[in-house]
Motif scaffolding. Sequence first.
Motif, PDB file in Angstrom:
ATOM      1  N   SER A  19       0.817  -1.213   0.000  1.00 57.13           N
ATOM      2  CA  SER A  19       0.000   0.000   0.000  1.00 57.13           C
ATOM      3  C   SER A  19       0.849   1.260   0.000  1.00 57.13           C
ATOM      4  O   SER A  19       0.474   2.270  -0.611  1.00 57.13           O
ATOM      5  N   PHE A  20       1.984   1.212   0.652  1.00 57.49           N
ATOM      6  CA  PHE A  20       2.843   2.403   0.662  1.00 57.49           C
ATOM      7  C   PHE A  20       3.350   2.693  -0.745  1.00 57.49           C
ATOM      8  O   PHE A  20       3.409   3.852  -1.166  1.00 57.49           O
ATOM      9  N   ILE A  21       3.699   1.651  -1.486  1.00 60.23           N
ATOM     10  CA  ILE A  21       4.104   1.848  -2.873  1.00 60.23           C
ATOM     11  C   ILE A  21       2.939   2.422  -3.685  1.00 60.23           C
ATOM     12  O   ILE A  21       3.120   3.326  -4.506  1.00 60.23           O
ATOM     13  N   GLY A  22       1.739   1.885  -3.448  1.00 61.19           N
ATOM     14  CA  GLY A  22       0.569   2.406  -4.150  1.00 61.19           C
ATOM     15  C   GLY A  22       0.330   3.872  -3.832  1.00 61.19           C
ATOM     16  O   GLY A  22      -0.073   4.650  -4.709  1.00 61.19           O
ATOM     17  N   PHE A  23       0.581   4.265  -2.590  1.00 60.10           N
ATOM     18  CA  PHE A  23       0.418   5.662  -2.195  1.00 60.10           C
ATOM     19  C   PHE A  23       1.474   6.549  -2.829  1.00 60.10           C
ATOM     20  O   PHE A  23       1.177   7.621  -3.383  1.00 60.10           O
ATOM     21  N   ILE A  24       2.720   6.099  -2.787  1.00 55.27           N
ATOM     22  CA  ILE A  24       3.815   6.988  -3.151  1.00 55.27           C
ATOM     23  C   ILE A  24       4.053   7.048  -4.655  1.00 55.27           C
ATOM     24  O   ILE A  24       4.618   8.035  -5.162  1.00 55.27           O
ATOM     25  N   LEU A  25       3.639   6.035  -5.413  1.00 50.39           N
ATOM     26  CA  LEU A  25       3.996   5.952  -6.828  1.00 50.39           C
ATOM     27  C   LEU A  25       3.554   7.169  -7.634  1.00 50.39           C
ATOM     28  O   LEU A  25       4.391   7.817  -8.278  1.00 50.39           O
ATOM     29  N   PRO A  26       2.238   7.515  -7.679  1.00 48.30           N
ATOM     30  CA  PRO A  26       1.857   8.674  -8.505  1.00 48.30           C
ATOM     31  C   PRO A  26       2.438   9.989  -7.993  1.00 48.30           C
ATOM     32  O   PRO A  26       2.852  10.845  -8.791  1.00 48.30           O
ATOM     33  N   ILE A  27       2.507  10.149  -6.667  1.00 46.94           N
ATOM     34  CA  ILE A  27       3.035  11.387  -6.101  1.00 46.94           C
ATOM     35  C   ILE A  27       4.526  11.515  -6.388  1.00 46.94           C
ATOM     36  O   ILE A  27       5.022  12.567  -6.819  1.00 46.94           O
ATOM     37  N   TYR A  28       5.251  10.428  -6.173  1.00 48.73           N
ATOM     38  CA  TYR A  28       6.696  10.439  -6.384  1.00 48.73           C
ATOM     39  C   TYR A  28       7.023  10.675  -7.849  1.00 48.73           C
ATOM     40  O   TYR A  28       7.949  11.428  -8.180  1.00 48.73           O
ATOM     41  N   ALA A  29       6.261  10.036  -8.745  1.00 51.26           N
ATOM     42  CA  ALA A  29       6.494  10.230 -10.178  1.00 51.26           C
ATOM     43  C   ALA A  29       6.272  11.687 -10.579  1.00 51.26           C
ATOM     44  O   ALA A  29       7.061  12.258 -11.344  1.00 51.26           O
ATOM     45  N   LEU A  30       5.202  12.296 -10.056  1.00 51.86           N
ATOM     46  CA  LEU A  30       4.941  13.706 -10.359  1.00 51.86           C
ATOM     47  C   LEU A  30       6.046  14.596  -9.796  1.00 51.86           C
ATOM     48  O   LEU A  30       6.460  15.571 -10.437  1.00 51.86           O
ATOM     49  N   GLU A  31       6.541  14.254  -8.613  1.00 49.87           N
ATOM     50  CA  GLU A  31       7.625  15.037  -8.010  1.00 49.87           C
ATOM     51  C   GLU A  31       8.905  14.937  -8.835  1.00 49.87           C
ATOM     52  O   GLU A  31       9.720  15.866  -8.853  1.00 49.87           O
ATOM     53  N   LEU A  32       9.091  13.827  -9.524  1.00 52.69           N
ATOM     54  CA  LEU A  32      10.267  13.640 -10.367  1.00 52.69           C
ATOM     55  C   LEU A  32      10.131  14.327 -11.724  1.00 52.69           C
ATOM     56  O   LEU A  32      11.042  14.273 -12.547  1.00 52.69           O
ATOM     57  N   GLY A  33       8.973  14.957 -11.955  1.00 50.82           N
ATOM     58  CA  GLY A  33       8.772  15.687 -13.195  1.00 50.82           C
ATOM     59  C   GLY A  33       7.951  14.954 -14.233  1.00 50.82           C
ATOM     60  O   GLY A  33       7.821  15.435 -15.366  1.00 50.82           O
ATOM     61  N   ALA A  34       7.387  13.806 -13.880  1.00 54.80           N
ATOM     62  CA  ALA A  34       6.563  13.062 -14.833  1.00 54.80           C
ATOM     63  C   ALA A  34       5.242  13.787 -15.060  1.00 54.80           C
ATOM     64  O   ALA A  34       4.724  14.469 -14.168  1.00 54.80           O
ATOM     65  N   SER A  35       4.693  13.634 -16.264  1.00 50.85           N
ATOM     66  CA  SER A  35       3.376  14.177 -16.559  1.00 50.85           C
ATOM     67  C   SER A  35       2.310  13.213 -16.060  1.00 50.85           C
ATOM     68  O   SER A  35       2.614  12.071 -15.684  1.00 50.85           O
TER      69      SER A  35
END
Length: 387
Positions: A19-35
């Motif tokens: 669940s932590f991966i599920g939580f962090i994946l979209p947020i972390y990707a956006l923080e890395l500059g992903a669209s």
Amino acid sequence: MDRLYGLKSCLYYISFSLSFIGFILPIYALELGASVVEVGVLYSVFSLISIIIRPKIGNLLDRRGRKIGIFIGVALYCLVNFLFLIGRDFKYLFYTRVFQSIGASFLWISVDAMVSDISHSGNRSENFGAISQIIGRGDFVGCTIGFIIFFSSFFDEPFKVIFTIYFILSLIALYTCIFKVEETLHYKKDNKIENSKKKGKVTKFILISGFTFYVFSLVFPLYIIYLKEYITDNLYLIGLIFLPGEAFQLFLPKKFGRLADKYNRNNIVITGIFLLGILQFFMPFIKDYSGFIILYTLISLIFMLIDPAASGLVIDYVGDKKRGESYGLYSLAGGIGGVLGPLAGTYYYEHIGGETIFIIGGILLIFISGVIKYLLGNKIESKIFMK
């Protein structure tokens, strides 16, 4: 004696990071500059890989046994946790999702087949619920550990601390798999279910499952994105939305599974999907945090209700002679729907707005519940429960 004791212990430890991966994946990707679309790619590549390999996995499990699949899946989840530990860019996230997809394909098809091996038609959904409950307990403890460290000011690099813990626990899961998980391939099959299966409904069941997974994945990656863009970008508050659902996961899945075994799995699935559709209509009108967390928790509860019933239905419709192949087909349908859904959902999110897509998803879910009722009905289920 609990024949799934070793499996439950293994799944408890491997589920800490899920669940932590599920939580962090979209947020972390956006923080890395992903669209937003690139976030959709991370979800779609997970499903695309599963489409390629899952048809073969089911046949392998029916020939070689379930335990080898559990071992491969857990070993790859160990690698996933390690990659999260050392990776800090979008490229690492992409490769992590590839390995996570392969691991998930082996692990969850093997788990489904193993649970079905030791079950009969009257307790199958309950056993699936019991497994979900164990996973939920690991999820809850893992999320609690992850969020405490993530939001703490005591750690300069919280990700390294979190995924070091998850990696160690995944190694414990691997040890448990090797020495404590019992092979179940040899258990007697429940041929009464196979005799009641109608061949014409198998294709319908697979197609409907694929379309249902498509609609689920159409909106699933968007909940957190919508929350972040429309309500709050506070990561602490975003993380808290998972906790109520995780708390219910500690004790409800087995009860929901028992309910499905007793009162008809078809009706439980139909009702759950219909209610999910209704709830989607409320999402665009939620503009405050408390309203969002209530709605998200209700959605989590309904998914919790549907899951053991749907897992139990697979054997009822697809067949009992080759359980690994049956769950491989079901997972394949989910993979195909899961490839198209996130790409379509994130594309529509960017081009027609974050509110409209939830309305579309709600309409489609209500439509699916009607299709299931019309095309599949209750004939198979009624024969099972009359025996």
